[in-house]
Design a protein around this motif. Structure first.
Motif: not given
Ligand code: NAP
Ligand code: HSE
Length: 429
Positions: A11-14, A44-46, A49, A51, A79-81, A103, A105, A302, A306
């Motif tokens: 539950c980050g950006t996407v 989520v991991s935290d 946090k 939000r 959508v955690m990556g 999402a 890649k 964004g 996304t």
């Molecule tokens: P992000 O903002 O870093 O968010 C990641 C989320 O995953 C956070 O909520 C994080 O928790 C959670 N997370 C990470 N590791 C975890 C774990 N081990 N256990 C539980 N939760 C975990 O990433 P994002 O930008 O949204 O991107 C997510 C995915 O979408 C990625 O694969 C990225 O390549 C893809 N994507 C992103 C965009 C973009 O514009 N951002 C565009 C296309 C594709 P916390 O919130 O607690 O830290």
């Protein structure tokens, strides 16, 4: 009315954008899918946090079992990556009979084959529109709307960070390092921008697009990648003189059953449709034997763009669930084609070098090119006051291995002070 229960992994950006969009357009989504979309749990991991208020704290969990082992969850949205835990959780979701939307890649470009195999085995959907070019619909169109074509080429500006940097360098005449710093200050480039500026992010995306376009598995390790760190303001100046711009493109093509996939900067004629795609925008240009040329353009990343792609996939899966038709799309890599290594590819090149300014130097250099079967199309020579000269030349179509071998020799010639730039020129420009 039936409810489709969604479990979000991340539950980050996407992820935040997905929740926001599901709430904003709830009525429309319900009409479309004939079901109500309900985000039931969010990993989520935290969980402490701070939000966005759109995220209800009671939905948060740090235990993946709360989603993966909940039989009522119909769709898992990853959508955690990352590629470790994300792979493990997606496999667990598929094996539990849950549809997956991702999402990611990195994961799809590396482990797509395994994930598709498991999705087929458990008869569930695995959709990943957001994994390439954020909000731009390209995977769905390639898999469906353009399925009647034989695709010959897919070429795209599929990394916003590098497109922003190159656009700024073109507009202001500034140097790479300065624009990178500015991009980081503006929040366009990551603190660690390596994956973007070295072409790895675009490499993952072109691997995914090539696999779909040419119906054969192309993974990240099959893609040749060259980034933009060596592009200088002088290269841009030359590009302008040649009525070109410089763009980082992902490029995949098929000829005689051989596929090539690569990412590198190119000199692109200003008349090419991709030359006008500036700033953080992305675009993908596709050549098909029936449709001709088509271009898809828009925001490549964004929160909301996304989320648009992720929610589109969620709704497709939801509609299938309601109608009882899964899986909608199987893996489309039903062929096994040879992947051409970069040394066998053929391109025109722009080469810039500094040499000692004295008689006979040009003939020494052109002699080496001639021996290696590298033919010169045009040459610009600029004399410097300190007894040196700059040569900027464009080759005809040459085999990569021949050019590399010629340049290896040329840079060791006594009068050659530096070979500063070797940039491909887009042939169709
Ligand atoms: P992000 O903002 O870093 O968010 C990641 C989320 O995953 C956070 O909520 C994080 O928790 C959670 N997370 C990470 N590791 C975890 C774990 N081990 N256990 C539980 N939760 C975990 O990433 P994002 O930008 O949204 O991107 C997510 C995915 O979408 C990625 O694969 C990225 O390549 C893809 N994507 C992103 C965009 C973009 O514009 N951002 C565009 C296309 C594709 P916390 O919130 O607690 O830290
Ligand atoms: N880092 C990517 C870009 C966005 O700059 O385009 C996420 O894919």
């Amino acid at each position: 009315m039936k409810t489709i229960n969604i479990g979000l992994l991340g539950c980050g950006t996407v992820g935040t954008g997905v929740v926001r969009l599901l709430l904003t357009n709830e009525v429309k989504h319900t009409q479309y899918a004939q079901a109500k979309m309900d985000v039931k749990r969010i990993l989520v991991s935290d969980s402490a946090k701070k939000r966005d208020p759109v995220i209800r704290p009671e939905l948060l969990t740090t235990n993946p079992d709360d989603i993966l082992e909940d039989p009522s969850i119909d769709i898992v949205v990853e959508v955690m990556g990352g590629t470790g835990l994300a792979r493990e959780y997606i496999l667990r979701a598929l094996r539990a009979g849950k549809n997956v939307v991702t999402a990611n890649k990195d994961l799809m470009a590396q482990e797509g084959e395994e994930l598709f195999r498991e999705a087929a085995r458990y008869d569930v959907d695995l959709l990943f529109e957001a994994s390439v070019a954020g909000g731009i619909p390209i995977i769905g169109p390639l898999k469906n709307s353009l399925a009647g074509n034989r695709i010959t080429k897919v070429m795209g500006i599929i990394n916003g960070t590098t497109n922003f940097i190159l656009t700024k360098m073109y507009e202001d005449g500034s140097e790479f390092e300065d624009v990178l710093k500015l991009s980081q200050e503006l929040g366009y480039a990551e603190t660690d921008p390596t994956a973007d500026i070295e072409g790895w992010d675009a490499g993952r995306k072109i691997a995914i697009l090539a696999s779909i376009a040419f119906n054969t598995r192309v993974t990240f390790k099959d893609v040749y990648m060259e980034g933009i760190t060596r592009i200088s303001s002088l290269d841009i100046e030359y590009a302008k003189k040649l009525n070109c711009t410089i763009k980082l493109v992902g490029r995949a093509s098929e000829r005689d059953g051989q596929v090539e996939a690569r990412v590198h900067p190119v000199l692109l004629s200003l008349s090419h449709p991709l030359a006008k795609v500036d700033g953080v925008y992305n675009a993908v240009y596709v050549e098909g034997d029936a449709v001709g040329d088509v271009m898809f353009q828009g925001p490549g990343a964004g929160e909301m763009p996304t989320a648009s792609a992720v929610v589109g996939d969620i709704l497709s899966v939801a509609r299938n669930e309601i109608k009882g038709v899964t899986p909608r799309e199987n893996c489309s890599c039903y062929d096994r084609k040879e992947i051409l290594t970069i040394d066998r590819t053929v391109d025109k090149y722009f080469i810039r070098m500094t040499v000692v300014d004295r008689p006979g130097v040009l003939s020494q250099i052109s002699g080496v090119f001639g021996q290696k079967d590298v033919s010169i199309d045009s040459l610009i020579q600029t004399k410097h006051s300190e007894g040196s000269a700059e040569l900027a030349l464009i080759t005809d179509d040459v085999i990569d291995a021949n050019l590399r071998s010629a340049l290896d020799e040329i840079q060791h010639l006594e009068p050659v002070m530096a070979v500063s730039s070797v940039i491909r020129v887009e042939k169709d420009s």
